[in-house]
Design an enzyme around this catalytic site. Structure first.
Site, PDB file in Angstrom:
ATOM      1  N   ASP A 207       1.079  -0.806  -0.149  1.00 28.69           N
ATOM      2  CA  ASP A 207       0.118  -0.104   0.111  1.00 28.69           C
ATOM      3  C   ASP A 207       0.903   0.371  -0.310  1.00 28.69           C
ATOM      4  O   ASP A 207       2.191   1.141  -0.263  1.00 28.69           O
ATOM      5  CB  ASP A 207      -1.266  -0.033   1.119  1.00 28.69           C
ATOM      6  CG  ASP A 207      -2.273   1.032   0.972  1.00 28.69           C
ATOM      7  OD1 ASP A 207      -2.456   1.897   0.353  1.00 28.69           O
ATOM      8  OD2 ASP A 207      -3.484   0.151   0.975  1.00 28.69           O
ATOM      9  N   HIS A 267      -2.810   2.878  -4.159  1.00 28.97           N
ATOM     10  CA  HIS A 267      -1.856   2.752  -3.327  1.00 28.97           C
ATOM     11  C   HIS A 267      -0.432   2.255  -3.318  1.00 28.97           C
ATOM     12  O   HIS A 267      -0.089   1.336  -2.634  1.00 28.97           O
ATOM     13  CB  HIS A 267      -3.284   1.364  -2.493  1.00 28.97           C
ATOM     14  CG  HIS A 267      -4.115   1.689  -2.491  1.00 28.97           C
ATOM     15  ND1 HIS A 267      -4.467   2.417  -0.469  1.00 28.97           N
ATOM     16  CD2 HIS A 267      -5.313   2.479  -3.055  1.00 28.97           C
ATOM     17  CE1 HIS A 267      -5.151   2.769  -1.193  1.00 28.97           C
ATOM     18  NE2 HIS A 267      -6.608   2.133  -1.773  1.00 28.97           N
ATOM     19  N   ASP A 331      -8.338  -0.281  -6.461  1.00 24.87           N
ATOM     20  CA  ASP A 331      -9.174   0.413  -6.203  1.00 24.87           C
ATOM     21  C   ASP A 331      -8.784   2.288  -5.513  1.00 24.87           C
ATOM     22  O   ASP A 331      -7.293   2.202  -5.758  1.00 24.87           O
ATOM     23  CB  ASP A 331      -9.455   0.365  -4.553  1.00 24.87           C
ATOM     24  CG  ASP A 331      -8.852   0.017  -3.271  1.00 24.87           C
ATOM     25  OD1 ASP A 331      -7.527  -0.216  -4.320  1.00 24.87           O
ATOM     26  OD2 ASP A 331      -8.753   0.259  -2.533  1.00 24.87           O
ATOM     27  N   GLU A 332      -9.643   3.280  -5.258  1.00 26.51           N
ATOM     28  CA  GLU A 332      -9.186   4.488  -5.393  1.00 26.51           C
ATOM     29  C   GLU A 332      -8.345   5.002  -6.102  1.00 26.51           C
ATOM     30  O   GLU A 332      -7.613   5.388  -5.358  1.00 26.51           O
ATOM     31  CB  GLU A 332      -8.874   4.593  -4.089  1.00 26.51           C
ATOM     32  CG  GLU A 332     -10.295   3.986  -2.914  1.00 26.51           C
ATOM     33  CD  GLU A 332      -9.735   3.940  -0.993  1.00 26.51           C
ATOM     34  OE1 GLU A 332     -10.817   4.295  -0.430  1.00 26.51           O
ATOM     35  OE2 GLU A 332      -9.000   3.609  -0.672  1.00 26.51           O
ATOM     36  N   TRP A 398     -17.342  -4.170  -2.646  1.00 23.80           N
ATOM     37  CA  TRP A 398     -16.600  -2.812  -0.895  1.00 23.80           C
ATOM     38  C   TRP A 398     -17.375  -2.132  -1.134  1.00 23.80           C
ATOM     39  O   TRP A 398     -17.901  -1.838   0.475  1.00 23.80           O
ATOM     40  CB  TRP A 398     -15.007  -3.573  -0.618  1.00 23.80           C
ATOM     41  CG  TRP A 398     -14.373  -1.981  -1.703  1.00 23.80           C
ATOM     42  CD1 TRP A 398     -13.904  -2.086  -2.623  1.00 23.80           C
ATOM     43  CD2 TRP A 398     -14.618  -0.324  -1.293  1.00 23.80           C
ATOM     44  NE1 TRP A 398     -13.580  -0.449  -2.894  1.00 23.80           N
ATOM     45  CE2 TRP A 398     -13.843   0.525  -2.369  1.00 23.80           C
ATOM     46  CE3 TRP A 398     -14.746  -0.280   0.707  1.00 23.80           C
ATOM     47  CZ2 TRP A 398     -13.417   1.423  -1.986  1.00 23.80           C
ATOM     48  CZ3 TRP A 398     -14.143   1.665  -0.116  1.00 23.80           C
ATOM     49  CH2 TRP A 398     -13.442   1.988  -0.741  1.00 23.80           C
ATOM     50  N   PHE A 424     -13.812  -4.251   9.781  1.00 27.08           N
ATOM     51  CA  PHE A 424     -13.792  -4.172  11.148  1.00 27.08           C
ATOM     52  C   PHE A 424     -13.104  -3.663  12.244  1.00 27.08           C
ATOM     53  O   PHE A 424     -12.345  -2.932  13.478  1.00 27.08           O
ATOM     54  CB  PHE A 424     -13.347  -5.149  11.665  1.00 27.08           C
ATOM     55  CG  PHE A 424     -14.585  -6.612  11.304  1.00 27.08           C
ATOM     56  CD1 PHE A 424     -16.288  -5.878  11.367  1.00 27.08           C
ATOM     57  CD2 PHE A 424     -14.521  -7.799  12.059  1.00 27.08           C
ATOM     58  CE1 PHE A 424     -17.136  -6.905  11.116  1.00 27.08           C
ATOM     59  CE2 PHE A 424     -15.697  -8.653  11.460  1.00 27.08           C
ATOM     60  CZ  PHE A 424     -16.383  -8.302  11.368  1.00 27.08           C
ATOM     61  N   ASP A 425     -12.297  -2.744  10.990  1.00 24.32           N
ATOM     62  CA  ASP A 425     -11.858  -0.858  11.332  1.00 24.32           C
ATOM     63  C   ASP A 425     -12.209   0.340  12.371  1.00 24.32           C
ATOM     64  O   ASP A 425     -12.348   0.880  12.653  1.00 24.32           O
ATOM     65  CB  ASP A 425     -10.941  -0.685  10.520  1.00 24.32           C
ATOM     66  CG  ASP A 425     -11.579  -0.053   8.768  1.00 24.32           C
ATOM     67  OD1 ASP A 425     -12.428  -0.869   8.626  1.00 24.32           O
ATOM     68  OD2 ASP A 425     -11.345   0.915   8.380  1.00 24.32           O
ATOM     69  N   GLU A 474      -5.655   1.264   9.519  1.00 31.43           N
ATOM     70  CA  GLU A 474      -4.588   2.385   9.337  1.00 31.43           C
ATOM     71  C   GLU A 474      -4.721   2.784  10.550  1.00 31.43           C
ATOM     72  O   GLU A 474      -3.740   2.993  11.645  1.00 31.43           O
ATOM     73  CB  GLU A 474      -5.187   3.514   8.795  1.00 31.43           C
ATOM     74  CG  GLU A 474      -5.309   3.297   7.193  1.00 31.43           C
ATOM     75  CD  GLU A 474      -6.742   2.888   6.575  1.00 31.43           C
ATOM     76  OE1 GLU A 474      -6.592   1.824   7.386  1.00 31.43           O
ATOM     77  OE2 GLU A 474      -6.536   3.157   5.227  1.00 31.43           O
TER      78      GLU A 474
HETATM   79  C1  TNX Z   1     -10.979   1.807   1.672  1.00 29.59           C
HETATM   80  S1  TNX Z   1     -11.259  -1.122   1.293  1.00 29.59           S
HETATM   81  C2  TNX Z   1      -9.605   1.374   1.201  1.00 29.59           C
HETATM   82  C3  TNX Z   1      -8.884   0.608   2.445  1.00 29.59           C
HETATM   83  C4  TNX Z   1      -9.362   1.580   3.682  1.00 29.59           C
HETATM   84  C5  TNX Z   1     -10.407   1.020   4.182  1.00 29.59           C
HETATM   85  C6  TNX Z   1     -10.508   1.985   6.007  1.00 29.59           C
HETATM   86  C7  TNX Z   1     -10.650  -0.247   0.178  1.00 29.59           C
HETATM   87  C8  TNX Z   1     -10.533  -1.524  -1.698  1.00 29.59           C
HETATM   88  N1  TNX Z   1      -9.981   0.559   0.011  1.00 29.59           N
HETATM   89  O1  TNX Z   1      -7.554   0.603   1.719  1.00 29.59           O
HETATM   90  O2  TNX Z   1      -8.056   1.451   4.802  1.00 29.59           O
HETATM   91  O3  TNX Z   1     -11.101   1.869   3.463  1.00 29.59           O
HETATM   92  O4  TNX Z   1     -11.822   1.664   5.969  1.00 29.59           O
END
Ligand code: TNX
Length: 652
Positions: A207, A267, A331-332, A398, A424-425, A474
């Site tokens: 990450d 990431h 993701d993201e 997700w 669960f975070d 995190e």
């Molecule tokens: C989203 S779930 C993310 C993670 C973060 C998380 C924190 C996902 C595919 N991406 O990178 O750790 O939220 O809740």
């Protein structure tokens, strides 16, 4: 010595718990079954089987796996009861009236790949399955049935169980990229997953904040990418291939598949910090990230070098991980750099595409093709749907269940991990200490989760492989993981194992009373509420920070990790904190220095301490450099929580 200590612990439980113990017996007599996850079908019978020093375990010699199961069961029973039971694969040695018999019935169709049948009678315990995995789950149920009666005998109540999971994919994601988790800790979780009949461990290995897998062809990934600056200290770590193979082997012997996740194209800060040549042209060089959130440092999609790099990395990953599946994240991925990078733009022109989302689709498909050439299937977060993937890929939904709906409509297999049921975070109760993106996720909500909801068509539902819960880290360094994960993992395990018609919230919470005792015995530090340990009143803080002190002697109760949270809950203005320190008899033993200004996004109001040498009669003082933030009308309170030092699991 260990056995003696365990016996004392058990006796203590029996003592403290005697009222509960008789309740438990009573519950069994009325036919309730106390296991978690609950078996699909259960019938209570009169009587008990007593496990004594002469009890023999028979494990069939069909394969090495089945032989090992006998030894596995004997080892668990030894740590619980103190008896070293004889294990045999010779049917002639099975006593008629004192045996635990494991048997493989290859013709049983109803049990499927992971099901088992258990019959406990006063003279024998029989566990039958058509696979060694099924026998393994039968053994887990037997472990949970074990109790000590008032005469000190180790008994299991007579019963019939027929059981198999609802979903084939029952997983937990562990994020050792944000906070490193040791191999021992991961193995401990493998045991906890197995105990709850889960079968998949998803390791989030890379990450922005860290790269955690040693790659021979690219040594800087771990020399540079595995370390970050945290408050002036070097923080990080990584797994060698040998360590990973050890984890994989340990997991395999507990019927758990380990799935690696190598994040791309987003990431990726830790990787591009180590190898800037696969970062976009024109972007400033970066260091391994020290803050949380969504960062824009992507692998460059225009350079051939990027694909060469990723294929080489994945090649080594495939050599280490035998799993049929490899997770590539997806993701993201914020496209800011791609939009400006001449190489990415050139690639888009060549491909005749106009939007960067499609470029990610190209990226994913190329990687998917490579993984297919290594005989693997690709898994990605639901963003992989945006650029298009083949129906061979698996989508992990997700951001809700939309990805599950959309992916299954396209004929893709699905893992359901909607964040609002499975993350669960997120805090279980208090919203006091949470990041801005989190919601509260109580146990009951986890229990109410349906990985394949009725809104989907039967064809779509058939594509839902199952679900994974996650512990993104995190805000969950290793010592805090247990309290985030438990007891929610117990509810989750039941969601993925037990049919809807058999599940019931009230019945689950009743069974959890017993299960909490098991968790305690196993050494699991499950969720406990924070305790208030101080406050401040309007006018007590000045605008320029000064040192404030609180005596918190009563709340420091032993060795371990403590987390303190500022709750600036009243007043027009907030607070400003520079550092917080913990002293023992006036001597500072731990200090956490970071800025917190309430009301500002992405600032965390928690401070962490370690108490290594706890002294019962010592005075513990908390000191903080703090002031009002913009004004002094603030009023608030301080909350603290202890996290116990994770010990290797005991056995039940
Ligand atoms: C989203 S779930 C993310 C993670 C973060 C998380 C924190 C996902 C595919 N991406 O990178 O750790 O939220 O809740």
């Amino acid at each position: 010595m260990r056995t003696i200590i365990l016996c004392i612990v058990v006796l203590l439980f029996m003592g403290v718990d005697s009222k509960q113990g008789s309740n438990r017996l009573h519950a069994d007599q009325t036919g309730a079954c106390e296991m978690v996850p609950k078996p699909q079908s259960f019938l209570h019978r009169e009587g008990h089987f007593i496990i004594g020093s002469t009890t023999v375990i028979y494990s069939p010699s069909d394969s090495d796996d089945t032989v090992e199961l006998g030894a596995y069961l004997a080892e668990h029973l030894r740590t619980s009861t103190g008896y070293t039971l004889k294990v045999t694969s010779n049917p002639i040695e099975i006593p008629l009236n004192d045996a635990i018999i494991l048997s493989l019935k290859t013709q049983s169709e109803t049990l499927g790949n992971e099901g088992y049948r258990m019959k406990i009678r006063s003279k024998t315990v029989g566990i039958a399955a058509s696979t060694s995995a099924g026998l393994f789950y039968g053994i887990q149920s037997l472990r949970q049935a074990l109790k000590r009666d008032d005469d000190g005998n180790w008994t299991v109540p007579c019963m019939d169980i027929e059981d198999k999971p609802s979903y084939e994919w029952r997983g937990l994601l562990m994020d050792s990229a944000r906070h490193f988790m040791t191999t021992d800790f991961i193995k401990r979780y493998i045991d906890l997953l197995a105990y709850h009949k889960m079968n998949t461990l998803h390791l989030h290995l890379t990450d922005d904040q860290g790269w955690r897998i040693d790659i021979k062809r690219y040594p800087l990934l771990t020399e540079v990418g595995a370390w970050r600056n945290e408050g002036g200290k070097r923080y990080g770590g990584f797994y060698t291939k040998e360590e990973l193979k050890d984890i994989i082997e340990y997991a395999a012997s507990r019927y758990i598949t380990v799935i690696p996740e190598i994040e791309m194209p987003g990431h990726a800060t830790a990787a591009v910090a180590a190898y800037p040549e696969i970062f976009c042209a024109g972007a400033d060089t970066v260091a391994v990230e020290t803050t949380w959130g969504i960062h824009k440092n992507l692998f460059c999609a225009g350079k051939e070098k990027t694909f060469e790099f990723l294929e080489n990395v994945l090649d080594e990953v495939c050599d280490v991980f035998p799993s049929q599946y490899i997770h590539i994240g997806g993701d993201e991925a914020k496209k800011d750099h791609w939009e400006k990078c001449p190489d990415c733009q050139k690639r888009m022109q060549e491909l005749g595409i106009e939007d960067e989302g499609m470029l990610q689709g190209y990226f994913n498909k190329r990687i998917e093709k490579f993984l297919a050439s290594r005989g693997r299937r690709t898994i990605g977060w639901d963003e992989i749907l945006e650029g298009g993937m083949t129906s061979e890929a698996i989508v992990q939904s997700w951001r809700g269940m939309e990805g599950a709906d959309e992916g299954s409509k396209l004929g893709m297999s699905v893992i359901s991990s909607p964040h609002d049921y499975t993350y669960f975070d997120y805090p279980m109760h208090s919203i006091r200490s949470k990041a801005f993106w989190m919601i509260t996720l109580p146990l009951e909500r986890v229990y109410s989760f349906n990985p394949a909801p009725d809104e989907l068509t039967p064809e779509q539902r058939a594509l839902i492989l199952g679900s994974e819960c996650t512990i993104w880290s995190e805000y969950a360094p290793q010592p805090e993981v247990d309290q985030q994960v438990f007891p929610r993992l117990c509810a989750f395990a039941e969601v993925v194992w037990t049919r809807d018609e058999v599940r019931n919230w009230d019945d689950f919470t009743n069974r959890m009373t017993t299960h909490f005792t098991r968790l305690e015995y196993l050494g699991v530090d499950y969720y406990k509420p924070d305790v208030q340990c101080g406050d401040w009143a309007p006018g007590s803080l000045s605008e320029t920070p000064g040192v404030i002190e609180w005596d918190i002697t009563g709340v420091i109760t032993g060795e371990g990790h403590y987390r303190l949270t500022f709750d600036a809950d009243e007043g027009e203005h907030g607070i400003h904190v520079d550092w917080v320190a913990l002293s023992q008899n006036g001597i500072e033993i731990s200090r956490d220095t970071h800025l917190f200004e309430s009301g500002k996004e992405n600032m965390f109001q928690t401070y962490r301490f370690d108490v290594d040498n706890y002294q019962e009669n010592a005075v513990y003082t908390l000191r903080a450099s703090m002031g009002g933030h913009g004004g002094t009308d603030t009023k608030g309170s301080l909350w603290i929580k202890r996290f116990k030092v994770a010990e290797p699991l005991d056995s039940l």
